[in-house]
Design a protein around this motif. Structure first.
Motif, short mmCIF file in Angstrom:
data_model
loop_
_atom_site.label_atom_id
_atom_site.label_comp_id
_atom_site.label_asym_id
_atom_site.label_seq_id
_atom_site.Cartn_x
_atom_site.Cartn_y
_atom_site.Cartn_z
N VAL A 479 29.84 6.61 29.32
CA VAL A 479 28.35 6.86 29.31
C VAL A 479 27.76 8.29 28.90
O VAL A 479 28.62 9.37 29.43
CB VAL A 479 28.00 6.86 30.97
CG1 VAL A 479 26.33 7.03 31.27
CG2 VAL A 479 28.36 5.47 31.51
N GLY A 484 20.92 11.67 33.64
CA GLY A 484 20.79 10.52 34.27
C GLY A 484 22.46 9.73 33.93
O GLY A 484 22.86 8.86 34.62
N LYS A 485 23.49 10.58 33.49
CA LYS A 485 24.71 10.23 33.08
C LYS A 485 25.32 10.04 34.28
O LYS A 485 26.13 9.05 34.67
CB LYS A 485 25.50 11.25 32.20
CG LYS A 485 25.00 11.59 30.89
CD LYS A 485 25.87 12.52 30.27
CE LYS A 485 26.08 13.91 30.84
NZ LYS A 485 24.59 14.68 30.77
N THR A 488 24.20 7.00 36.61
CA THR A 488 24.42 5.75 35.88
C THR A 488 25.98 5.46 36.02
O THR A 488 26.36 4.21 36.20
CB THR A 488 24.02 5.74 34.27
OG1 THR A 488 22.48 6.16 34.27
CG2 THR A 488 24.27 4.61 33.58
N THR A 566 21.83 7.52 27.62
CA THR A 566 20.56 7.48 28.57
C THR A 566 19.48 7.76 27.85
O THR A 566 18.27 7.18 27.88
CB THR A 566 20.98 8.03 29.88
OG1 THR A 566 21.34 9.35 29.49
CG2 THR A 566 22.03 7.34 30.61
N ASN A 567 19.61 9.20 27.15
CA ASN A 567 18.34 9.61 26.54
C ASN A 567 18.90 11.14 26.10
O ASN A 567 20.07 11.32 26.12
CB ASN A 567 17.32 10.00 27.80
CG ASN A 567 17.96 10.72 28.82
OD1 ASN A 567 18.53 12.01 28.90
ND2 ASN A 567 17.62 10.15 30.05
N ASN A 604 18.75 3.26 24.81
CA ASN A 604 17.34 3.60 25.29
C ASN A 604 16.15 3.46 24.08
O ASN A 604 16.14 4.26 23.44
CB ASN A 604 17.15 4.86 25.82
CG ASN A 604 15.80 5.09 26.47
OD1 ASN A 604 14.67 4.26 26.48
ND2 ASN A 604 15.91 6.26 27.37
N LYS A 681 15.38 4.10 35.13
CA LYS A 681 15.78 4.26 33.76
C LYS A 681 17.32 4.33 33.86
O LYS A 681 18.29 3.95 32.81
CB LYS A 681 15.22 5.43 32.84
CG LYS A 681 13.89 5.47 32.86
CD LYS A 681 13.27 6.61 32.21
CE LYS A 681 11.85 6.49 31.82
NZ LYS A 681 11.45 7.95 31.01
N ASN A 682 17.82 4.51 34.90
CA ASN A 682 19.35 4.45 35.12
C ASN A 682 19.96 3.39 35.65
O ASN A 682 20.96 2.89 35.09
CB ASN A 682 19.75 5.64 35.96
CG ASN A 682 19.60 7.07 35.87
OD1 ASN A 682 19.51 7.58 34.53
ND2 ASN A 682 19.26 7.80 36.67
#
Length: 868
Positions: A479, A484-485, A488, A566-567, A604, A681-682
């Motif tokens: 990840v 958000g890592k 997640t 994630t982003n 994403n 989003k996660n």
């Protein structure tokens, strides 16, 4: 670099240098007087280095035309290693945004050699540029020493090559020959040729030569008659019992150490006894069996190869002395020190001199032409002997006997030493004997015999450890992203646990195995990942991969089954040469680029930079989006792609045109009743990872419902505390992207007064720190500015001024208080809070921040009177 990295996903072992040319920043090589000639004289072999057009000599052409010294240092570092026996061909030199400063990377075989070559190349080039001489021989000698000392032996190297053929990951356990093949609960260990499947009791038995003989004699295996003694006065009785000729050897020796053969007199026996006692107190005295020395190699109790071994020897030419003949033999390019090459150089030792004395010769004696002279009493390859493959000549009865010996010894890998006139007839009929059974036999004589067919003896070992292509890897979910890592990673690990796996995961909070914290700290780098992959209890790994670790050392694994990005948002720009969002994306892209061809990169679709990563991937792609009408998602699914979306307030997985509703958004605690878009989003990529891993829908739903946002499961990630009539939230938000997501959540929070306790990270750009104040001023009614313990190069006053610039750009009259100490700032905010207030606290050190809040909460709760 020890794993896939920003310079190369495929070349994992690279040395990275950031080089400041100093006074030479304006002086290319054609402007430095005499440099080209000095470089040619010092390293003429650089002629073989090609230019970009692929011509030999091209590098020297570049030097003549003019290139920067950094480029020269790259090539010198590679050539120094090559001259020391380590052929390393990959290198790159790139300029930075600072004049005269360069990024240099080059390949290495042995890490310490690569580091030494980096330093030596700088010394050499600097000396030559200054017009001074440089003694290169010292550096080459040291590199050769490192190579000999730290290289893999031929047995380990053959196992590594065979493992690589089968895509089995390997890890060096120590600086010797210890290897871990595979990951997690599928790992197998091997050291030289002793495997984790090999019986320790069997190894101990094999190390006791007399015990081995007794065991075999009892089972009617032909072995020499002998006894064990430990005092000189016992020697005569042993001789009288056995008779000449004799052999003496230490009871637990190896590689031919301490052995003397063909002893014919008491004086020889006495010297031989003392020689053997230099290795072991107990000495075997046994019957000398005449014949040829053969080594039978067995793997998984099956005969794999047989070699005829010949002791180190020279052949006279009627002119050269014995010493000169030895030197000539040692010039054979196949001979090296120790195990570095297929043959070992012949060394003159005490045993050699005694053999010469027995023949009334010395090192200055000249042998007649064609006269052969053995220089060692044993035929070990490690003492300079040679080997001839005779596998195809072995009589079936001898095959049966050898395999029976292996089973009797319970040694799955062993080398059986046989002395016999021939192996083409049963040794039970031609007077042959089994001399020894060796645990951990060397493979060199079979892999590269002096004569005969080479045998791939490593392949049966790998097949024994991983029969019928048994898996060697465990599932790895990697990840990465800006925000958000950690959440997640933790959620995917929770989903895997719910599916029955023994999970190991790493985050910025620590290393966890089966929910137990193994080590606390920022563990989002490669060494932490390797801790998980080395643990034999783990059958599913989830690894957070942060920017710092990727840039410092690369990834801690070679391939992953599933990657999640994630982003990408503005954080760390200005650090480590990262100048733009695109630079950050290039670093993060290393993770999906390591995804297996049949694995999935989960990207994403709402983030342009993340979505673009798909163009450079060879694996399958899965997308996620909070927008059910996303054109990217629709196009992807129209091509039978896999995706996760939010549709009609459900988490939905799309497989082509088919859709599977997983669970209502509001039913997942982590979404805070659907208000926390950042958490949604996660969750989306986490559901995809679970779906790809073939967890059932029921397992996924159950795990999502039981993943409660809390200091235990999601420390520092939107942890909400109830303080009677007001609430406190703690979060590790620390960059612009995080504050944008936090602002969306705060807009949904119904509170009469919102207090923010905020700080910023000192090593970020001025504009990044201002933006913290800018966004904080938009979501809070009152601010308390605190300061992190580590200012990372900035003073508290400087941090305050920058954040206040951002605050004033939104609300010049906003109420702001500065309390540098975090604990004091938290105490002040909570004590100030009134009914229906909401206090938000950014965490510096998550563990300490949460402890402070919990302590205050406990203290305040204890003061509330209990009513009937």
């Amino acid at each position: 670099m020890r794993g896939p990295n920003v310079w190369s996903v495929y070349r994992k072992k690279l040395i990275y240098m950031k080089l400041d040319l100093g006074k030479y920043e304006d002086l290319p090589t054609n402007k430095i007087e005499g440099f080209e000639e000095a470089l040619k004289n010092s390293l003429p072999t650089l002629y073989s280095h090609q230019c970009s057009e692929g011509r030999d000599g091209g590098f020297f052409e570049r030097v003549k035309e003019g290139t920067w010294l950094g480029h020269v240092i790259e090539h010198v570092a590679l050539e120094l290693q090559t001259l020391a026996g380590m052929d390393c061909g990959f290198g790159r030199t790139r300029s930075t945004d600072v004049k005269g400063v360069y990024h240099i990377v080059f390949a290495y075989m042995i890490e310490n050699a690569g580091i030494y070559a980096a330093q030596a190349s700088c010394r050499l080039v600097e000396k030559l540029a200054a017009g001074e001489p440089y003694a290169l021989e010292k550096d080459l000698e040291e590199l050769k020493r490192i190579f000999v000392r730290e290289q893999y032996g031929p047995t380990a190297m053959s196992l590594i090559k065979e493992a690589e053929k089968r895509d089995i990951p390997f890890t060096r356990i120590d600086n010797n020959s210890g290897l871990m093949l595979g990951y997690g609960n599928r790992q197998k260990h091997v050291c030289t040729s002793v495997a984790s499947t090999t019986s320790n009791m069997a190894v101990n038995t094999a190390c006791d030569k007399e015990k081995t003989k007794r065991l075999l004699r009892k089972e009617y295996i032909p072995v020499p008659k002998g006894t064990v003694i430990y005092r000189e006065k016992q020697l005569r009785d042993a001789i009288n019992e056995i008779g000449f000729p004799l052999v003496t050897k230490p009871i637990d020796g190896n590689h031919g150490r301490g052995i003397t053969t063909n002893i014919m007199t008491y004086e020889q026996a006495l010297n031989a006894f003392r020689f053997a006692q230099s290795v072991s107190e107990d000495v075997i005295v046994e019957q000398y069996i005449k014949g040829t020395d053969f080594r039978f190699l067995l793997v998984n109790f099956k005969l794999i190869a047989v070699a005829k071994r010949t002791p180190a020897m020279v052949t006279g030419n009627g002119k050269s002395t014995i010493e000169e003949l030895i030197e000539e033999v040692n010039l054979d390019p196949r001979r090296g020190e120790g195990h570095e090459k297929t043959l070992t150089k012949i060394k003159i030792d005490k045993g050699t001199l005694e053999i010469l004395a027995e023949h009334k010769l010395d090192l200055k004696s000249v042998l007649p032409e064609g006269k052969e002279l053995f220089l060692k009493s044993t035929a070990n390859i490690s003492s300079g002997g040679t080997a001839t493959d005779v596998t195809d000549l072995v009589h079936p009865d001898n095959v049966f006997m050898a395999e029976r010996v292996a089973r009797l010894m319970n040694l799955d890998i062993c080398g059986i030493d046989v002395m016999a006139e021939s192996i083409e007839t049963p040794i039970s009929e031609n007077g042959g004997s089994v001399l020894e059974v060796n645990a951990g036999p060397g493979f060199r004589m079979h892999l590269s015999p002096s004569h005969g067919l080479p045998r791939n003896v490593a392949a049966p070992v790998i097949e024994m450890l991983f029969p019928n292509d048994a898996p060697s890897r465990i599932p790895i979910v990697a990840v990465t992203g800006t925000n958000g890592k950690t959440t997640t990673t933790r959620l995917v690990a929770h989903l895997a646990k719910g599916a029955g796996h023994h999970v190991g995961f790493t985050t910025t909070d620590g290393i966890f195995i089966n929910q137990h914290l193994i080590y606390y700290g920022d563990c989002s780098g490669p060494s932490s990942a390797q801790t998980i992959l080395r643990d034999p209890a783990v059958d599913f790994a989830v690894l957070e991969c942060a920017r710092g670790g990727i840039m410092r050392s690369g990834l801690g694994f070679d391939k992953c089954n599933i990657s999640i990005v994630t982003n990408i948002s503005e954080d760390h720009i200005g650090l480590d040469g990262l100048r733009s969002l695109e630079d950050i994306a290039n670093v993060k892209a290393v993770v999906p680029q390591t995804t297996m061809e049949n694995g999935y990169a989960i990207l994403n679709a709402d983030d342009d930079l993340v979505y673009e990563m798909r163009r450079d991937l060879d694996c399958k792609i899965a997308l996620f989006s909070t927008d059910a009408n996303s054109k990217r998602i629709r196009r992807h699914c129209a091509n039978n792609g896999l995706a996760a979306i939010i549709e009609d307030d459900y988490f939905v997985v799309c497989e082509g045109k088919w859709k599977t509703r997983i669970i209502k958004v509001v039913d997942v605690p982590l979404t805070y009743s659907g208000k926390a878009e950042c958490m949604i989003k996660n969750i989306l990529p986490s559901i995809l990872a679970a779906f790809i891993s073939k967890f059932t829908k029921e397992q996924i739903v159950c795990s999502l419902k039981t993943f409660i946002p809390s200091p235990e499961l999601t420390p520092g990630r939107m942890n909400l505390f109830e303080f009677g009539d007001f609430k406190v939230m703690v979060d590790y938000v620390h960059n612009e992207g995080g504050y944008i997501e936090l602002k969306k959540y705060m807009e949904s929070v119904n509170a009469s007064h919102k207090i923010g306790v905020v700080s910023a990270t000192g090593d970020r750009r001025d504009c990044d720190i201002r933006n913290i104040g800018y966004y904080a001023a938009q979501m809070f009614d009152e601010l308390i500015i605190k300061h992190d313990t580590d200012g990372r190069g900035r003073t508290n006053e400087e941090m305050t001024n920058l954040m206040m610039d951002g605050v004033r750009s939104v609300n010049p009259d906003m109420q702001v208080k500065v309390i540098s100490n975090e604990a004091e700032a938290i105490q002040y905010a909570i004590e100030k809070a009134q009914k229906d207030n909401f206090v938000f606290i950014t965490a510096d050190e998550v563990k300490e921040t949460l402890a402070t809040v919990c302590r205050i909460q406990k203290s305040m709760c204890s003061q509330i009177p209990v009513t009937a």
